[in-house]
Scaffold this motif. Structure first.
Motif, PDB file in Angstrom:
ATOM      1  N   VAL A  52       0.833  -1.209   0.000  1.00 58.88           N
ATOM      2  CA  VAL A  52       0.000   0.000   0.000  1.00 58.88           C
ATOM      3  C   VAL A  52       0.870   1.263   0.000  1.00 58.88           C
ATOM      4  O   VAL A  52       0.434   2.319   0.467  1.00 58.88           O
ATOM      5  N   SER A  54       3.133   4.281  -2.003  1.00 65.20           N
ATOM      6  CA  SER A  54       3.150   5.012  -3.274  1.00 65.20           C
ATOM      7  C   SER A  54       4.251   4.484  -4.180  1.00 65.20           C
ATOM      8  O   SER A  54       4.132   4.529  -5.404  1.00 65.20           O
ATOM      9  N   GLY A  57       2.775   1.459  -5.906  1.00 64.01           N
ATOM     10  CA  GLY A  57       1.711   1.938  -6.795  1.00 64.01           C
ATOM     11  C   GLY A  57       2.282   2.643  -8.015  1.00 64.01           C
ATOM     12  O   GLY A  57       1.815   2.449  -9.138  1.00 64.01           O
ATOM     13  N   LEU A  61       1.618   1.567 -11.834  1.00 65.70           N
ATOM     14  CA  LEU A  61       0.836   2.454 -12.688  1.00 65.70           C
ATOM     15  C   LEU A  61       1.616   3.037 -13.853  1.00 65.70           C
ATOM     16  O   LEU A  61       1.041   3.305 -14.908  1.00 65.70           O
ATOM     17  N   TRP A  64       1.155   0.530 -16.495  1.00 64.67           N
ATOM     18  CA  TRP A  64      -0.241   0.485 -16.966  1.00 64.67           C
ATOM     19  C   TRP A  64      -0.501   1.602 -17.978  1.00 64.67           C
ATOM     20  O   TRP A  64      -1.056   1.371 -19.040  1.00 64.67           O
ATOM     21  N   VAL A 145      -2.777   8.785 -11.836  1.00 60.92           N
ATOM     22  CA  VAL A 145      -2.428   8.122 -10.575  1.00 60.92           C
ATOM     23  C   VAL A 145      -0.911   7.888 -10.507  1.00 60.92           C
ATOM     24  O   VAL A 145      -0.302   8.000  -9.438  1.00 60.92           O
ATOM     25  N   VAL A 148       0.461  11.066  -9.207  1.00 62.93           N
ATOM     26  CA  VAL A 148       0.192  11.319  -7.785  1.00 62.93           C
ATOM     27  C   VAL A 148       1.079  10.437  -6.893  1.00 62.93           C
ATOM     28  O   VAL A 148       1.688  10.909  -5.931  1.00 62.93           O
ATOM     29  N   THR A 149       1.158   9.143  -7.233  1.00 62.21           N
ATOM     30  CA  THR A 149       2.004   8.238  -6.431  1.00 62.21           C
ATOM     31  C   THR A 149       3.485   8.604  -6.605  1.00 62.21           C
ATOM     32  O   THR A 149       4.257   8.558  -5.656  1.00 62.21           O
ATOM     33  N   THR A 152       4.308  11.603  -4.451  1.00 63.67           N
ATOM     34  CA  THR A 152       4.488  11.226  -3.049  1.00 63.67           C
ATOM     35  C   THR A 152       5.846  10.557  -2.828  1.00 63.67           C
ATOM     36  O   THR A 152       6.587  10.906  -1.900  1.00 63.67           O
TER      37      THR A 152
ATOM     38  N   VAL B  20     -10.650  -5.235 -11.681  1.00 61.67           N
ATOM     39  CA  VAL B  20      -9.221  -5.261 -11.339  1.00 61.67           C
ATOM     40  C   VAL B  20      -8.601  -3.888 -11.623  1.00 61.67           C
ATOM     41  O   VAL B  20      -7.884  -3.311 -10.791  1.00 61.67           O
ATOM     42  N   ILE B  21      -8.907  -3.359 -12.811  1.00 61.87           N
ATOM     43  CA  ILE B  21      -8.317  -2.069 -13.217  1.00 61.87           C
ATOM     44  C   ILE B  21      -8.826  -0.939 -12.318  1.00 61.87           C
ATOM     45  O   ILE B  21      -8.051  -0.124 -11.814  1.00 61.87           O
ATOM     46  N   GLY B  24      -7.241  -1.069  -8.817  1.00 57.70           N
ATOM     47  CA  GLY B  24      -5.861  -0.564  -8.817  1.00 57.70           C
ATOM     48  C   GLY B  24      -5.834   0.951  -8.881  1.00 57.70           C
ATOM     49  O   GLY B  24      -5.110   1.610  -8.124  1.00 57.70           O
ATOM     50  N   LEU B  25      -6.644   1.519  -9.779  1.00 56.84           N
ATOM     51  CA  LEU B  25      -6.639   2.979  -9.952  1.00 56.84           C
ATOM     52  C   LEU B  25      -7.121   3.695  -8.697  1.00 56.84           C
ATOM     53  O   LEU B  25      -6.485   4.644  -8.228  1.00 56.84           O
ATOM     54  N   TYR B  28      -4.618   3.148  -5.520  1.00 60.77           N
ATOM     55  CA  TYR B  28      -3.361   3.905  -5.516  1.00 60.77           C
ATOM     56  C   TYR B  28      -3.571   5.412  -5.634  1.00 60.77           C
ATOM     57  O   TYR B  28      -2.723   6.178  -5.195  1.00 60.77           O
ATOM     58  N   ALA B  29      -4.713   5.829  -6.180  1.00 67.02           N
ATOM     59  CA  ALA B  29      -5.031   7.261  -6.149  1.00 67.02           C
ATOM     60  C   ALA B  29      -5.233   7.675  -4.696  1.00 67.02           C
ATOM     61  O   ALA B  29      -4.703   8.706  -4.243  1.00 67.02           O
ATOM     62  N   ILE B  31      -4.098   6.144  -1.984  1.00 63.70           N
ATOM     63  CA  ILE B  31      -2.828   6.037  -1.248  1.00 63.70           C
ATOM     64  C   ILE B  31      -1.915   7.220  -1.569  1.00 63.70           C
ATOM     65  O   ILE B  31      -1.307   7.816  -0.683  1.00 63.70           O
ATOM     66  N   GLY B  32      -1.832   7.566  -2.850  1.00 64.03           N
ATOM     67  CA  GLY B  32      -0.975   8.695  -3.247  1.00 64.03           C
ATOM     68  C   GLY B  32      -1.440   9.997  -2.626  1.00 64.03           C
ATOM     69  O   GLY B  32      -0.623  10.809  -2.171  1.00 64.03           O
ATOM     70  N   LEU B  33      -2.767  10.185  -2.591  1.00 64.83           N
ATOM     71  CA  LEU B  33      -3.311  11.447  -2.066  1.00 64.83           C
ATOM     72  C   LEU B  33      -3.312  11.488  -0.544  1.00 64.83           C
ATOM     73  O   LEU B  33      -3.272  12.571   0.042  1.00 64.83           O
ATOM     74  N   HIS B  35      -1.132  10.977   1.567  1.00 60.17           N
ATOM     75  CA  HIS B  35       0.065  11.573   2.168  1.00 60.17           C
ATOM     76  C   HIS B  35       0.030  13.091   2.187  1.00 60.17           C
ATOM     77  O   HIS B  35       0.898  13.698   2.785  1.00 60.17           O
TER      78      HIS B  35
END
Lengths: 224, 36
Positions: A52, A54, A57, A61, A64, A145, A148-149, A152, B20-21, B24-25, B28-29, B31-33, B35
């Protein structure tokens, strides 16, 4: 059940490959992350925490987004651009979105056509472009995304090195963001371009991605 | 099992890929935000 597995084998096998590769990436990435941490005299993290993060992720991503960009462009460009001799291309002279009759839409829809192929106006436009719309949405969302990751993870590095953090806009202009983006794009473009060109002269017997083995090099848009 | 079963299983793989897609999006969006 068995029949369902057989008739969906292609998508199920790729889903399984995806799961195994993602698990492998997670394990290897976790080890690498902890190696880096110990090199900086920092504590490592648990696998659950790494999953979990960044950092993980971002690694997922950034790949992807480039894959979805590749397919978005491929689907879109093959509407208007051709490559003589390629089974991936339409024959020269057929560039464009084609007639309603060829596309079996509106009053040309058949009994077994999807309901939205019979629709008019916006609904027909959406369905007529739904593959590109979905692939492009996934591309843009995963690129967002990734940013963003990556932002971070970048700021975590900045803090570790005692340097100032940056805003999201600042990260979008950073060399790190563009290097991680373009290193993926370049490989996708080369792979797709080479697939288009190689399939003119080379064959794989039995694959719909190839022309029949005996098809002439100049025949375009014929799948075996 | 017949055409109906085929239709169902095709829909299941389609929806599975989308889920699934999307997972994931969204994951992690978030999780990234989180912080910031």
């Amino acid at each position: 059940m068995r029949r369902a597995l057989g008739t969906n084998a292609l998508s199920l096998v790729f889903l399984a490959f995806f799961a195994v590769a993602l698990a492998g990436q997670a394990l290897a990435g976790w080890q690498d992350f902890n190696n880096e941490a110990s090199a900086h005299d920092e504590e490592g993290v648990s696998l659950g925490r790494y999953l979990v993060s960044s950092s993980f992720g971002n690694a997922v991503l950034e790949n992807w987004q480039s894959e979805y960009l590749q397919f978005t462009l491929y689907i879109l460009l093959t509407v208007w651009l051709v490559q003589r001799g390629s089974p991936e291309s339409k024959p020269p002279g057929e560039e464009g979105t084609e007639s309603d009759a060829e596309q079996r839409v509106g009053r040309h829809a058949r009994a077994d056509s999807p309901a939205w192929a019979r629709a008019r106006g916006l609904r027909l436009w959406v369905y007529s472009n739904s593959l590109v719309l979905v692939m492009a949405t996934i591309w843009l969302a995963s690129w967002l995304v990734q940013s963003v990751t990556g932002w971070t993870a970048y700021n975590d590095d900045q803090v570790t090195h005692g340097e100032p953090t940056v805003g999201w806009g600042g990260y979008l202009g950073s060399a790190r963001f563009w290097e991680s983006t373009l290193q993926n794009w370049q490989s996708e473009f080369l792979a797709v371009g080479s697939m288009v060109v190689f399939s003119v002269y080379l064959r794989q017997r039995g694959s719909p991605e190839s022309k029949p083995v005996g098809a002439p090099h100049s025949s375009t848009g014929v799948e075996g | 099992v017949g055409a109906g079963g085929d239709q169902r299983s095709m829909r299941v793989v389609f929806v599975t890929y989308l889920l699934v897609i999307a997972t994931g999006l969204v994951l992690y969006a978030a999780i990234g935000l989180a912080h910031h």
